[in-house]
Write an enzyme that holds these catalytic residues in place. Structure first.
Site, PDB file in Angstrom:
ATOM      1  CB  THR A  36      41.278 -41.157 -20.219  1.00 56.72           C
ATOM      2  OG1 THR A  36      42.622 -41.442 -20.601  1.00 56.72           O
ATOM      3  CG2 THR A  36      40.988 -41.754 -18.855  1.00 56.72           C
ATOM      4  CB  SER A  96      42.851 -39.617 -28.001  1.00 54.98           C
ATOM      5  OG  SER A  96      43.525 -38.635 -27.252  1.00 54.98           O
ATOM      6  CG  HIS A 149      47.204 -36.566 -27.385  1.00 52.93           C
ATOM      7  ND1 HIS A 149      48.301 -37.121 -26.777  1.00 52.93           N
ATOM      8  CD2 HIS A 149      46.134 -37.151 -26.804  1.00 52.93           C
ATOM      9  CE1 HIS A 149      47.905 -37.987 -25.854  1.00 52.93           C
ATOM     10  NE2 HIS A 149      46.588 -38.026 -25.853  1.00 52.93           N
ATOM     11  CB  CYS A 200      56.048 -56.174 -11.190  1.00 54.10           C
ATOM     12  SG  CYS A 200      54.787 -55.121 -11.817  1.00 54.10           S
TER      13      CYS A 200
HETATM   14  N1  PLP Z   1      43.618 -45.964 -24.688  1.00 49.29           N
HETATM   15  C1  PLP Z   1      44.801 -46.254 -25.251  1.00 49.29           C
HETATM   16  C2  PLP Z   1      44.979 -47.573 -25.940  1.00 49.29           C
HETATM   17  C3  PLP Z   1      45.867 -45.347 -25.172  1.00 49.29           C
HETATM   18  O1  PLP Z   1      47.037 -45.648 -25.728  1.00 49.29           O
HETATM   19  C4  PLP Z   1      45.645 -44.126 -24.503  1.00 49.29           C
HETATM   20  C5  PLP Z   1      46.759 -43.171 -24.336  1.00 49.29           C
HETATM   21  O2  PLP Z   1      47.915 -43.534 -24.350  1.00 49.29           O
HETATM   22  C6  PLP Z   1      44.397 -43.859 -23.966  1.00 49.29           C
HETATM   23  C7  PLP Z   1      43.403 -44.803 -24.073  1.00 49.29           C
HETATM   24  C8  PLP Z   1      44.120 -42.576 -23.263  1.00 49.29           C
HETATM   25  O3  PLP Z   1      44.029 -41.506 -24.184  1.00 49.29           O
HETATM   26  P1  PLP Z   1      44.189 -39.994 -23.676  1.00 49.29           P
HETATM   27  O4  PLP Z   1      45.641 -39.748 -23.513  1.00 49.29           O
HETATM   28  O5  PLP Z   1      43.617 -39.174 -24.785  1.00 49.29           O
HETATM   29  O6  PLP Z   1      43.421 -39.867 -22.428  1.00 49.29           O
END
Ligand code: PLP
Length: 389
Positions: free
Chosen positions: A80, A207, A209, A337
């Site tokens: 993020t 990322s 994790h 929704c």
């Molecule tokens: N972008 C995408 C496509 C994601 O799937 C995610 C997390 O699910 C993120 C960004 C955000 O990553 P982080 O959890 O490392 O902030």
């Protein structure tokens, strides 16, 4: 000897797009940096220099694995944050006045761009897509022709429905109109090979994790020659891009996790793709009127790790994930929704999915087995049989 039946697994984890279990090899690489190597990497003494060297080695490893230069890699706290850097950094540092994205992006991209729109810093435009989430690249080109030198952020793979976008083609279009192209590669880093020399992108992200590394650490690739201003001030770490003492064990873990992911990629891809194919076949056989969202069931156009399942309306729709959890299956959900007040999935909403159908996202990793797929399908089918009976 009487054959023993295999017992039901204690817990089946199919939420790997949310996060993956830490690889034991990664933990081993990290542990010394939680115990004996505790120096501050900015300190000039030996204890600090040793830790600094570990960070720089991690940077070289990540750079090498995506064919970048070490100076093009900045470590961040997560995907993020890296997405935020790309959006705020390029719009503000380069003075861009227009941005293009799609309604199917992760909030890590949508929300910073919407914040920039709200503050009047950019005009935000959305690429059209069809009901299965395919982007209309002709529309992207039309918008860029009208407004060259725009910030474009389009993801490599969608985290909810698994759709893969053709980032090579998008990069070519962006290059024709001198656009600054960021692609959110959080869901594909470590699962597909990335080679920034073959892409016309300016940024991409990872990322840890999401590929069996630790939580709380990510990275941003910034093509050399592009200077973005820091979002966090207060120190000269990460070549002045991101102030603050580095998450050393996280950075070491990220590099190790990416190294393992790339090393073992062909075997893991074959294994996980086979699990996904099995999932689709078993679900079709066991659950009436099962459907798949977006391009999820198409092997060549979606992540091999993600299957987004759309289930017929039923009395258990709302409690489906809870019931699966009770059956020891961890998955994630989503629905379109039903009203503006109810927060559902913005992706399923944008696709115009039927709000009465339930969605379950099963996301797999190298650590899952065929027996777990069979167990999860049976658990789901049993829940539906109970409702229909
Ligand atoms: N972008 C995408 C496509 C994601 O799937 C995610 C997390 O699910 C993120 C960004 C955000 O990553 P982080 O959890 O490392 O902030």
């Amino acid at each position: 000897m009487t054959p023993t039946l295999s017992p039901a697994p204690a817990f089946v984890y199919f939420d790997n797009a949310a996060t993956t279990p830490l690889d034991p090899e990664v933990l081993d690489a990290m542990l010394p940096f939680l115990s004996q190597h505790y120096g501050n990497p900015s300190s000039l003494h030996g204890a600090g220099r040793q830790v600094r060297a570990a960070i720089e080695n991690a940077r070289k490893t990540v750079a090498h694995l995506i064919n970048a230069a070490p100076a093009e890699i900045s470590f961040t706290s997560c995907g993020t944050e890296a997405d935020n850097y790309a959006a705020f950094g390029s719009v503000r540092s380069l003075g861009l006045k227009h941005a293009i994205t799609s309604p199917l992006e992760h909030h890590a991209v949508l929300h910073p761009l919407q914040a920039l729109e709200k503050s009047g810093e950019v005009e935000l435009h959305y690429v059209r897509h069809d009901a299965q989430g395919r982007l209309d690249l002709g529309h992207l080109e039309e918008m860029l022709a009208a407004q060259p030198r725009t910030f474009v952020s389009l993801m490599h793979a969608n985290n909810e429905i698994g759709n893969l976008n053709d980032i090579e083609a998008i990069g070519e279009i962006c290059a024709r109109y001198d656009a600054v192209f960021h692609t959110d590669t959080v869901q594909t880093m470590g699962h597909y090979r990335h080679n920034v020399q073959q892409l016309k992108n300016h940024f991409l992200v990872g990322s840890a994790h999401k590929f069996h590394g630790p939580k709380g650490v990510g990275f941003l690739y910034t093509r050399s020659g592009l200077q973005v201003n820091p979002l966090i001030h207060g120190g000269s770490q990460e070549r002045n891009v991101r102030a603050g003492t580095e998450n050393v064990y996280g950075i070491v873990g990220l590099a190790k996790a990416l190294e393992i992911a790339v090393r073992d990629l062909p075997q893991h891809q074959a294994h996980v793709q086979a699990l996904k194919t099995r999932f689709v076949e078993k679900l079709r056989a066991e659950v009436e009127d099962v459907q798949f969202n977006g391009l999820s069931e198409h092997a060549d156009h979606s992540l091999y790790t993600v299957l987004s399942v759309s289930l017929p309306p039923s009395a258990i729709s709302e409690m489906l994930l809870f019931n699966l959890d009770i059956s020891k299956v961890a998955a994630s959900g989503g629905s379109a929704c039903t009203s503006g007040a109810q927060a559902g999935s913005h992706v399923l909403d944008a696709l115009g999915c039927d709000p009465d159908r339930a969605t379950v996202r099963f996301s797999m990793s190298k650590m899952n087995t065929a027996a777990e797929v069979d167990y999860a399908v049976e658990a789901l089918a049993k829940l539906y049989r109970q409702v229909v009976a």
